[in-house]
Design an enzyme around this catalytic site. Structure first.
Site, PDB file in Angstrom:
ATOM      1  N   LYS A  82      53.102  38.681  46.652  1.00  0.00           N
ATOM      2  CA  LYS A  82      52.081  39.856  46.669  1.00  0.00           C
ATOM      3  C   LYS A  82      52.337  40.571  47.893  1.00  0.00           C
ATOM      4  CE  LYS A  82      48.095  40.341  44.355  1.00  0.00           C
ATOM      5  NZ  LYS A  82      47.667  40.152  42.866  1.00  0.00           N
ATOM      6  N   GLY A 184      31.335  43.399  39.558  1.00  0.00           N
ATOM      7  CA  GLY A 184      32.505  44.355  39.638  1.00  0.00           C
ATOM      8  C   GLY A 184      32.636  45.092  38.459  1.00  0.00           C
ATOM      9  N   VAL A 185      32.691  46.247  38.255  1.00  0.00           N
ATOM     10  CA  VAL A 185      32.789  46.987  37.159  1.00  0.00           C
ATOM     11  C   VAL A 185      33.710  48.289  37.328  1.00  0.00           C
ATOM     12  CG1 VAL A 185      30.545  46.394  35.784  1.00  0.00           C
ATOM     13  CG2 VAL A 185      30.706  48.496  37.578  1.00  0.00           C
ATOM     14  N   GLY A 186      35.117  47.836  37.994  1.00  0.00           N
ATOM     15  CA  GLY A 186      36.009  48.644  38.206  1.00  0.00           C
ATOM     16  C   GLY A 186      37.100  48.782  37.092  1.00  0.00           C
ATOM     17  N   VAL A 188      39.204  46.686  35.771  1.00  0.00           N
ATOM     18  CA  VAL A 188      39.256  45.513  34.852  1.00  0.00           C
ATOM     19  C   VAL A 188      37.633  45.329  34.503  1.00  0.00           C
ATOM     20  CG1 VAL A 188      39.674  43.233  34.643  1.00  0.00           C
ATOM     21  CG2 VAL A 188      41.362  44.534  35.748  1.00  0.00           C
TER      22      VAL A 188
HETATM   23  N1  PHE Z   1      47.801  42.678  40.086  1.00  0.00           N
HETATM   24  C1  PHE Z   1      47.616  42.310  38.776  1.00  0.00           C
HETATM   25  C2  PHE Z   1      48.049  40.634  38.866  1.00  0.00           C
HETATM   26  O1  PHE Z   1      47.420  40.082  39.711  1.00  0.00           O
HETATM   27  C3  PHE Z   1      48.728  42.917  37.995  1.00  0.00           C
HETATM   28  C4  PHE Z   1      50.375  42.596  38.204  1.00  0.00           C
HETATM   29  C5  PHE Z   1      50.872  41.620  37.592  1.00  0.00           C
HETATM   30  C6  PHE Z   1      50.867  43.493  38.935  1.00  0.00           C
HETATM   31  C7  PHE Z   1      52.067  41.281  37.749  1.00  0.00           C
HETATM   32  C8  PHE Z   1      52.163  43.236  39.550  1.00  0.00           C
HETATM   33  C9  PHE Z   1      52.995  42.189  38.693  1.00  0.00           C
HETATM   34  O2  PHE Z   1      47.900  40.128  37.634  1.00  0.00           O
END
Ligand code: PHE
Length: 359
Positions: A82, A184-186, A188
């Site tokens: 990440k 949280g209504v963003g 998702v």
């Molecule tokens: N950030 C989102 C998640 O945590 C979507 C995502 C998935 C982005 C995989 C990149 C790779 O699931």
């Protein structure tokens, strides 16, 4: 308690962290690579103002660990990673664009050590900017100039997860009349709320941006809204955290008045022990990385050239069954579903390591 960059890095069990300080904007960039057993470490890029760089690094590390579990749980050959862009303040569009371009070039220089996509604070447009610099951006087609938004797919998985949890606790996956608090209504949370509304649930909405919650409540014909800072106290069947993480902690857990926690936020438990604390209170916790895997499933399928929306949604809908199995296994062992989910993931990773002769 303040944490230091050094102690975080020294105590981490991940593969490593790439750190870059962007001189122009003063942004700390952390690319946390947790595990590459299953394939190229991949995860979203989060852009956020943190109290300091260490908090940004800590978030990146914890989110990267979650990605390792998420990919293993859904059987795609990616590893956990990440990225966090810890901006010092909200950036003007030009400065933001410049940062994303430099970040894209940094990614390109890693030659496939990390692939990325949308996360909190970034959007599909941002991914296109990064994708013009680096070839490892999920959901982006630079030639066509398109960039997919995984949000609605994640939302579909969240609703499937909520159904599994409701079926486990109440004996039927019917959401009609169930009281569900979407926090949280963003990107998702909003589609989650809309789908739940269509399924007949009674909604309570909260958001740090209260106007946003009220706007959606009006659009849905009068859902209730709740003051954001104490929203976790609201009495409901399902509490669905769909924004920031760590909302399940020492302060909130004793005050929860729900039967189920199932939402899209990553890292909902402030610490692993909070999963046990929820279990002790007889509140069913649906592990976040199972419930919120819909976006990752969609991006991975699209990366394999699968464009058929129905096919993608069917696979994401499978979260209802896979979570149902985890919940049953946890109930049989009288433990938090978090442990049952982690065990499944550990087994898969151990098998993959053995197959590669790593152990
Ligand atoms: N950030 C989102 C998640 O945590 C979507 C995502 C998935 C982005 C995989 C990149 C790779 O699931």
């Amino acid at each position: 308690m303040a944490v230091s960059l050094r102690s975080l890095i020294e105590s981490w069990d991940g593969v490593g962290v790439v750190t870059w300080v962007d001189g122009e904007t003063g942004t700390w960039i952390f690319i946390a690579i947790h595990d590459d057993t299953l394939g190229m470490p991949s995860g979203g890029t989060r852009m956020k103002v943190y109290p300091g760089p260490a908090e940004g690094l800590q978030d990146a590390m914890r989110l990267a660990e979650g990605m390792t579990r998420k990919w293993a749980a859904i059987d795609f050959d990616f590893g956990g990673g990440k990225a966090v862009l810890a901006i010092p303040r909200r950036l003007e569009p030009e400065a933001r664009r410049g940062l994303l371009q430099r970040y894209g070039r940094l990614l390109a220089s890693l030659h496939g050590s990390f692939g990325t996509g949308v996360d909190l604070g970034t959007d599909p447009e941002d991914m296109l900017v990064i994708g013009r610099e680096a070839p490892y951006v999920h959901g982006v087609d630079v030639e066509a100039g398109t960039s997919e938004d995984p949000g609605p797919y994640t939302a579909h998985g969240v609703v499937s997860g909520i159904r599994a949890a409701v079926a486990h606790v109440f004996g039927s996956n019917d959401l009609a009349g169930r009281v569900i608090h979407v926090q949280g209504v963003g990107d998702v949370g909003e589609p989650v709320a809309r789908m739940l509304h269509d399924a007949g649930a009674r909604l309570i909405l909260s958001d740090l941006d209260t106007r946003r919650a009220e706007g959606l409540a009006d659009a849905l014909g009068g859902a209730e809204t709740f003051e954001p800072h104490t929203a976790y106290r609201v009495s409901c069947d399902v509490y669905a955290p769909c924004a920031v993480g760590a909302t399940l902690n020492d302060e909130t857990i004793p005050e929860l008045t729900c039967r189920i926690v199932a939402g899209s936020a990553n890292n909902q438990l402030a610490e692993p022990r909070h999963g046990d604390a929820l279990h002790a209170r007889d509140i069913l916790y649906a592990p976040d990385y199972i419930v919120n895997a819909g976006g990752a499933i969609a991006l991975a399928m699209m990366g394999r050239g699968i464009r058929d929306r129905d096919r993608i949604l069917t696979r994401i809908g499978g979260i209802e069954d896979s979570l149902g199995e985890i919940l049953s296994a946890a109930a049989a062992a009288d433990e938090s579903p978090m442990h049952a989910a982690d065990r499944v993931v550990e087994q898969k990773l151990a098998a993959a390591r053995a197959a590669r002769g790593l152990d």
